[in-house]
Scaffold this motif. Structure first.
Motif, PDB file in Angstrom:
ATOM      1  N   GLY A   1       0.809  -1.217   0.000  1.00  0.00           N
ATOM      2  CA  GLY A   1       0.000   0.000   0.000  1.00  0.00           C
ATOM      3  C   GLY A   1       0.839   1.262   0.000  1.00  0.00           C
ATOM      4  N   GLY A   2       2.030   1.202   0.590  1.00  0.00           N
ATOM      5  CA  GLY A   2       2.893   2.374   0.661  1.00  0.00           C
ATOM      6  C   GLY A   2       3.918   2.467  -0.458  1.00  0.00           C
ATOM      7  N   CYS A   3       3.999   1.452  -1.308  1.00  0.00           N
ATOM      8  CA  CYS A   3       5.033   1.400  -2.350  1.00  0.00           C
ATOM      9  C   CYS A   3       4.689   2.338  -3.516  1.00  0.00           C
ATOM     10  CB  CYS A   3       5.182  -0.032  -2.860  1.00  0.00           C
ATOM     11  SG  CYS A   3       6.401  -0.184  -4.183  1.00  0.00           S
ATOM     12  N   PRO A   4       5.576   3.295  -3.823  1.00  0.00           N
ATOM     13  CA  PRO A   4       5.287   4.232  -4.912  1.00  0.00           C
ATOM     14  C   PRO A   4       5.408   3.626  -6.312  1.00  0.00           C
ATOM     15  CG  PRO A   4       7.450   4.679  -4.014  1.00  0.00           C
ATOM     16  CD  PRO A   4       6.839   3.616  -3.143  1.00  0.00           C
ATOM     17  N   VAL A   5       6.009   2.444  -6.442  1.00  0.00           N
ATOM     18  CA  VAL A   5       6.146   1.830  -7.761  1.00  0.00           C
ATOM     19  C   VAL A   5       5.357   0.528  -7.884  1.00  0.00           C
ATOM     20  CG1 VAL A   5       8.353   2.925  -8.300  1.00  0.00           C
ATOM     21  CG2 VAL A   5       8.336   0.722  -7.129  1.00  0.00           C
ATOM     22  N   ALA A   6       4.505   0.235  -6.921  1.00  0.00           N
ATOM     23  CA  ALA A   6       3.721  -1.005  -6.930  1.00  0.00           C
ATOM     24  C   ALA A   6       2.880  -1.128  -8.199  1.00  0.00           C
ATOM     25  CB  ALA A   6       2.835  -1.092  -5.699  1.00  0.00           C
ATOM     26  N   HIS A   7       2.403  -0.003  -8.718  1.00  0.00           N
ATOM     27  CA  HIS A   7       1.544  -0.033  -9.912  1.00  0.00           C
ATOM     28  C   HIS A   7       2.249  -0.638 -11.126  1.00  0.00           C
ATOM     29  CE1 HIS A   7       3.874   3.665 -10.365  1.00  0.00           C
ATOM     30  NE2 HIS A   7       3.687   3.520 -11.664  1.00  0.00           N
ATOM     31  N   GLY A   8       3.591  -0.596 -11.161  1.00  0.00           N
ATOM     32  CA  GLY A   8       4.321  -1.136 -12.294  1.00  0.00           C
ATOM     33  C   GLY A   8       4.833  -2.554 -12.091  1.00  0.00           C
ATOM     34  N   MET A   9       4.634  -3.076 -10.898  1.00  0.00           N
ATOM     35  CA  MET A   9       5.163  -4.406 -10.576  1.00  0.00           C
ATOM     36  C   MET A   9       4.229  -5.506 -11.055  1.00  0.00           C
ATOM     37  SD  MET A   9       6.596  -3.880  -6.722  1.00  0.00           S
ATOM     38  CE  MET A   9       8.134  -3.026  -6.415  1.00  0.00           C
ATOM     39  N   ASP A  10       4.805  -6.633 -11.412  1.00  0.00           N
ATOM     40  CA  ASP A  10       3.995  -7.789 -11.763  1.00  0.00           C
ATOM     41  C   ASP A  10       3.462  -8.479 -10.505  1.00  0.00           C
ATOM     42  OD1 ASP A  10       6.595  -8.545 -11.131  1.00  0.00           O
ATOM     43  OD2 ASP A  10       6.821  -9.937 -12.790  1.00  0.00           O
ATOM     44  N   TYR A  11       4.220  -8.415  -9.417  1.00  0.00           N
ATOM     45  CA  TYR A  11       3.790  -8.916  -8.111  1.00  0.00           C
ATOM     46  C   TYR A  11       4.075  -7.833  -7.084  1.00  0.00           C
ATOM     47  CZ  TYR A  11       4.178 -13.428 -10.478  1.00  0.00           C
ATOM     48  OH  TYR A  11       4.052 -14.463 -11.374  1.00  0.00           O
TER      49      TYR A  11
ATOM     50  N   GLN B   1       3.301  -9.951  -2.051  1.00  0.00           N
ATOM     51  CA  GLN B   1       3.160 -11.175  -2.840  1.00  0.00           C
ATOM     52  C   GLN B   1       4.523 -11.834  -3.082  1.00  0.00           C
ATOM     53  OE1 GLN B   1       1.022  -9.295  -6.105  1.00  0.00           O
ATOM     54  NE2 GLN B   1      -0.832 -10.449  -5.580  1.00  0.00           N
ATOM     55  N   ILE B   2       5.526 -11.019  -3.330  1.00  0.00           N
ATOM     56  CA  ILE B   2       6.877 -11.558  -3.501  1.00  0.00           C
ATOM     57  C   ILE B   2       7.298 -12.279  -2.229  1.00  0.00           C
ATOM     58  CG2 ILE B   2       9.325 -10.913  -3.696  1.00  0.00           C
ATOM     59  CD1 ILE B   2       8.047 -10.823  -6.393  1.00  0.00           C
TER      60      ILE B   2
ATOM     61  N   MET C   1       8.708 -20.448  -4.294  1.00  0.00           N
ATOM     62  CA  MET C   1       8.527 -20.202  -5.730  1.00  0.00           C
ATOM     63  C   MET C   1       9.738 -19.463  -6.312  1.00  0.00           C
ATOM     64  SD  MET C   1       4.475 -19.214  -5.502  1.00  0.00           S
ATOM     65  CE  MET C   1       4.207 -19.068  -7.268  1.00  0.00           C
ATOM     66  N   ARG C   2      10.864 -20.094  -6.231  1.00  0.00           N
ATOM     67  CA  ARG C   2      12.157 -19.519  -6.590  1.00  0.00           C
ATOM     68  C   ARG C   2      12.175 -18.914  -8.000  1.00  0.00           C
ATOM     69  NH1 ARG C   2      16.852 -21.027  -4.121  1.00  0.00           N
ATOM     70  NH2 ARG C   2      18.669 -20.061  -5.046  1.00  0.00           N
ATOM     71  N   GLN C   3      11.869 -19.694  -8.998  1.00  0.00           N
ATOM     72  CA  GLN C   3      11.975 -19.238 -10.387  1.00  0.00           C
ATOM     73  C   GLN C   3      11.060 -18.048 -10.658  1.00  0.00           C
ATOM     74  OE1 GLN C   3      14.377 -20.839 -11.974  1.00  0.00           O
ATOM     75  NE2 GLN C   3      14.261 -19.528 -13.764  1.00  0.00           N
ATOM     76  N   GLU C   4       9.829 -18.137 -10.208  1.00  0.00           N
ATOM     77  CA  GLU C   4       8.866 -17.050 -10.439  1.00  0.00           C
ATOM     78  C   GLU C   4       9.336 -15.749  -9.805  1.00  0.00           C
ATOM     79  OE1 GLU C   4       8.191 -20.053  -9.285  1.00  0.00           O
ATOM     80  OE2 GLU C   4       6.440 -20.894 -10.300  1.00  0.00           O
TER      81      GLU C   4
ATOM     82  N   LEU D   1      12.552 -14.915  -8.912  1.00  0.00           N
ATOM     83  CA  LEU D   1      13.799 -14.432  -9.502  1.00  0.00           C
ATOM     84  C   LEU D   1      13.614 -13.873 -10.908  1.00  0.00           C
ATOM     85  CD1 LEU D   1      16.331 -17.121  -8.238  1.00  0.00           C
ATOM     86  CD2 LEU D   1      15.810 -14.873  -7.258  1.00  0.00           C
ATOM     87  N   GLU D   2      12.598 -14.317 -11.622  1.00  0.00           N
ATOM     88  CA  GLU D   2      12.332 -13.798 -12.965  1.00  0.00           C
ATOM     89  C   GLU D   2      11.316 -12.662 -12.972  1.00  0.00           C
ATOM     90  OE1 GLU D   2      11.319 -17.074 -15.511  1.00  0.00           O
ATOM     91  OE2 GLU D   2      13.385 -17.809 -15.565  1.00  0.00           O
ATOM     92  N   SER D   3      10.853 -12.250 -11.805  1.00  0.00           N
ATOM     93  CA  SER D   3       9.824 -11.201 -11.748  1.00  0.00           C
ATOM     94  C   SER D   3      10.403  -9.821 -12.051  1.00  0.00           C
ATOM     95  CB  SER D   3       9.168 -11.179 -10.364  1.00  0.00           C
ATOM     96  OG  SER D   3      10.058 -10.625  -9.407  1.00  0.00           O
ATOM     97  N   ARG D   4       9.543  -8.940 -12.472  1.00  0.00           N
ATOM     98  CA  ARG D   4       9.909  -7.541 -12.698  1.00  0.00           C
ATOM     99  C   ARG D   4      10.028  -6.808 -11.371  1.00  0.00           C
ATOM    100  NH1 ARG D   4       5.875  -4.608 -15.359  1.00  0.00           N
ATOM    101  NH2 ARG D   4       7.440  -3.081 -15.898  1.00  0.00           N
ATOM    102  N   ALA D   5       9.242  -7.230 -10.401  1.00  0.00           N
ATOM    103  CA  ALA D   5       9.148  -6.516  -9.122  1.00  0.00           C
ATOM    104  C   ALA D   5      10.499  -6.354  -8.434  1.00  0.00           C
ATOM    105  CB  ALA D   5       8.172  -7.236  -8.189  1.00  0.00           C
ATOM    106  N   ILE D   6      11.336  -7.391  -8.474  1.00  0.00           N
ATOM    107  CA  ILE D   6      12.603  -7.290  -7.753  1.00  0.00           C
ATOM    108  C   ILE D   6      13.519  -6.244  -8.373  1.00  0.00           C
ATOM    109  CG2 ILE D   6      12.403  -9.657  -6.917  1.00  0.00           C
ATOM    110  CD1 ILE D   6      14.688 -10.442  -8.811  1.00  0.00           C
ATOM    111  N   TRP D   7      13.302  -5.925  -9.648  1.00  0.00           N
ATOM    112  CA  TRP D   7      14.121  -4.908 -10.312  1.00  0.00           C
ATOM    113  C   TRP D   7      13.493  -3.529 -10.236  1.00  0.00           C
ATOM    114  CZ3 TRP D   7      18.865  -6.287 -11.239  1.00  0.00           C
ATOM    115  CH2 TRP D   7      19.139  -7.650 -11.312  1.00  0.00           C
TER     116      TRP D   7
END
Length: 176
Positions: free
Chosen positions: A30-40, A44-45, A53-56, A58-64
């Motif tokens: 709720g407080g994340c200013p870039v949450a709208h652009g994240m896939d998770y 959720q991460i 769910m290691r692969q999912e 590590l390949e997510s956009r959210a961590i970047w």
């Protein structure tokens, strides 16, 4: 379904965080200013990590996309440090050479580190030129760049920090 907890333990250890403190209140998201652009979302991460769910993850956009602004940390009632967790996930993803979920951000990060290694600080004109060449988005921000130049926000010539040897020692310590 049996859950493998090794990924959870690895991320907890690398991040220095007790990720089991999260009870999924979603305040971080709720407080994340870039949450709208994240896939998770950040919560959720964290849940995906708990479920192995290691692969999912590590390949997510959210961590970047996490910008490390600490908004999530200030919102979290248990002070789970999501930016530390995201840093650990990026380290693991790079080490395992998984498909980067957000390649432009990785190009930005890589060029940023090169610039700091070279001068101890960023030389904006070279930095942006190299980043734009790496991503192929050559003219996407040209108007804003010209405006920054007119306002004196971009230096024509590069400068370096004093005592670059100290910066080198810090970098070497981080690489260990």
């Amino acid at each position: 379904m049996k859950v493998d907890h090794s990924f959870f333990e690895e991320v907890s250890a690398r991040s220095g965080q007790d990720l089991s403190r999260c009870f999924h209140c979603m305040c971080c998201s709720g407080g994340c200013p870039v949450a709208h652009g994240m896939d998770y979302l950040p919560n959720q991460i964290l849940r995906m990590i708990q479920l192995g769910m290691r692969q999912e993850v590590l390949e997510s956009r959210a961590i970047w996309l996490c910008i490390g602004c600490y908004a999530c940390v200030t919102e979290c009632p248990n002070r789970v440090h999501i930016p530390y967790m995201m840093d650990a996930l990026r380290e693991i993803a790079l080490h395992e050479q998984v498909r980067i979920g957000e390649p432009d951000i990785w190009a930005f990060h890589r060029e940023f580190l090169k610039q700091v290694g070279k001068r101890g600080r960023i030389y904006e004109l070279e930095f942006m030129a190299r980043y734009k060449l790496a991503t192929g988005n050559l003219f996407q921000d040209a108007v804003m760049g010209m405006k920054m130049f007119r306002l004196g926000r971009l230096e024509l010539l590069p400068s370096s920090v004093k005592h670059k040897e100290i910066m080198k020692k810090i970098r070497e310590a981080c690489d260990e």
